[in-house]
Design a protein around this motif. Sequence first.
Motif, short mmCIF file in Angstrom:
data_model
loop_
_atom_site.label_atom_id
_atom_site.label_comp_id
_atom_site.label_asym_id
_atom_site.label_seq_id
_atom_site.Cartn_x
_atom_site.Cartn_y
_atom_site.Cartn_z
N ALA A 75 1.47 -1.13 -0.16
CA ALA A 75 -0.05 -0.21 0.34
C ALA A 75 0.55 1.25 0.13
O ALA A 75 2.05 1.16 0.64
CB ALA A 75 -1.19 -0.01 1.40
N ARG A 76 0.18 2.48 -0.70
CA ARG A 76 1.40 3.76 -0.51
C ARG A 76 -0.19 4.68 0.24
O ARG A 76 0.86 5.76 -0.74
CB ARG A 76 1.85 3.70 -2.00
CG ARG A 76 2.56 2.35 -2.57
CD ARG A 76 3.13 2.72 -3.71
NE ARG A 76 4.23 1.85 -4.26
CZ ARG A 76 3.96 1.08 -5.70
NH1 ARG A 76 3.96 2.20 -7.04
NH2 ARG A 76 5.31 0.45 -5.42
N SER A 77 -0.78 4.48 -0.14
CA SER A 77 -1.68 5.65 0.18
C SER A 77 -1.45 6.65 2.28
O SER A 77 -1.15 5.56 3.26
CB SER A 77 -3.12 5.13 0.44
OG SER A 77 -4.18 5.84 0.69
N VAL A 78 -1.58 7.30 1.77
CA VAL A 78 -1.04 7.93 3.14
C VAL A 78 -2.19 7.89 3.88
O VAL A 78 -1.38 7.98 4.91
CB VAL A 78 -1.16 9.73 2.69
CG1 VAL A 78 -1.12 10.95 3.97
CG2 VAL A 78 0.05 10.39 1.48
N VAL A 79 -3.49 7.73 3.37
CA VAL A 79 -4.48 7.79 4.63
C VAL A 79 -4.47 5.97 5.19
O VAL A 79 -4.61 6.62 6.43
CB VAL A 79 -5.92 7.57 3.40
CG1 VAL A 79 -7.07 7.65 3.96
CG2 VAL A 79 -6.39 9.02 2.84
N GLN A 80 -4.11 5.40 4.11
CA GLN A 80 -3.89 4.29 4.76
C GLN A 80 -2.53 4.41 6.02
O GLN A 80 -2.78 3.74 7.11
CB GLN A 80 -3.65 2.80 3.63
CG GLN A 80 -4.77 2.47 3.05
CD GLN A 80 -4.30 1.58 2.05
OE1 GLN A 80 -3.04 2.28 0.84
NE2 GLN A 80 -4.91 0.21 2.38
N ALA A 81 -1.64 4.85 5.44
CA ALA A 81 -0.52 4.59 6.12
C ALA A 81 -1.28 5.78 8.00
O ALA A 81 -0.36 4.83 8.78
CB ALA A 81 0.64 5.58 5.72
#
Length: 436
Positions: free
Chosen positions: A399-405
């Motif tokens: 995953a690369r999403s800022v929201v996921q992080a």
Amino acid sequence: MNGGPTTRGECNPWLSPFFITTGESLQPSNNFWGLQFRNPCGLRTESSSLSDPGSDGTILSPAYATAVISDAPAGTTLLKVEDSSVVGKYILLGMYNTTADGNLIKELLGTDQLRPEWTTALRAGKEQASSFQWLVEVKQVVDKHTIELCRPLLRDCLLKYEPAIYNAEMLEDVHIRQLCINSRWNGLFRHHGFPLYYSVAQAQEMDYGWNAINMKRVAHSTIEHVEIKNFTNPLYVQDSREVSVTHVDVSGYDGHQGIKVYCHASDCLFQHIHFHCHFADMMGGEGNAYGNTFRDISYSTPLFKPADFDFHGFSEGPMSPPAYNTFEHITGFRYIKGAGAVFMQPACGIGNVWRDIAFYGGRKGASPYYAMSYRVKSGIEKYVTAIGYTLIMLMKRKARSVVQAKTIFIEKLADIDRMGIPQEHHQKFFPGCRVE
């Protein structure tokens, strides 16, 4: 001299072959052995280490022999069975959880309540695990419905747990004596060193690739007067019984696991052993390791690093943590430590006893029990832990999403706060264990 690593990283790398490995024709390395869930859900387990690929739950299982047909109390050697004529010399005596809330696993853990993060323990009732799996020898067949065991029952064998007997094929009389083994390992050990120090392959090599002796699927065997130098994992005893390990010297580079009783290691003796180097997981085990004795063992190095009795809980889903083991007259150890993945906790089952232990290196007045998953973290340590975990989870999930992080990071911070418990209260994570 062992000239190269033996890592097999594609499946269960922690079961990679050892320099001296027994029982490969019975149980190839990288395979667990024992009794499977009766109602498996097919769950794949994953650790928070990027160098560990997790387990798909595959277990090699012994052949069913017969059912136990009468209750038997702890301490007796006699079992009533449906048909004694089909019972072999070595057996796995299995008992199953028969309620959805895990009636047997609760007894084996010494608790009335399973914590929500103990997800392996919570599977035991729902998936009908044979949480009690004891590798034991049959002394004789008494009559067509009675067998006599070579040693007394460790606990009550009750029909409400639907006890059954499975035949276990074993090797006998394997003896390793008067030997010095060394390796060409460079000794640059970093526990779970990916991604800070090593690639995935290099990290697996450091943790699982320089292994000395694994006594696997053997009975009535010995390791005597042996020197082990420069191995990251000197000695496993796995799925074996009545193995005597005496007069062993371990030296050289620091490493991963010193002595480990694994899965169904039962009624083995470890005595007159000295460690001259440090291991991240010094001495202990995981899985249904029952009735083992550790005696007259010492650890000392010129530059002291604290070393612990180390337990990792269930090993594989259908099993349960080590129980009924005794530790006597041991010096140089700091804590009784529960480590490994939190979903495999608690680290120990009931009936483990420590006698005449010279604990050394812990905080003054601290409890001898230390459950790593419940360590209190604050300040920079708390945020560094959460950041590291977030990066690992992003890489695992690709995953690369800022929201996921952000979501992972916030959830981990909350977990750290929720799980943190002062060490003086850690004894509750070792129910049924005692220090005398």
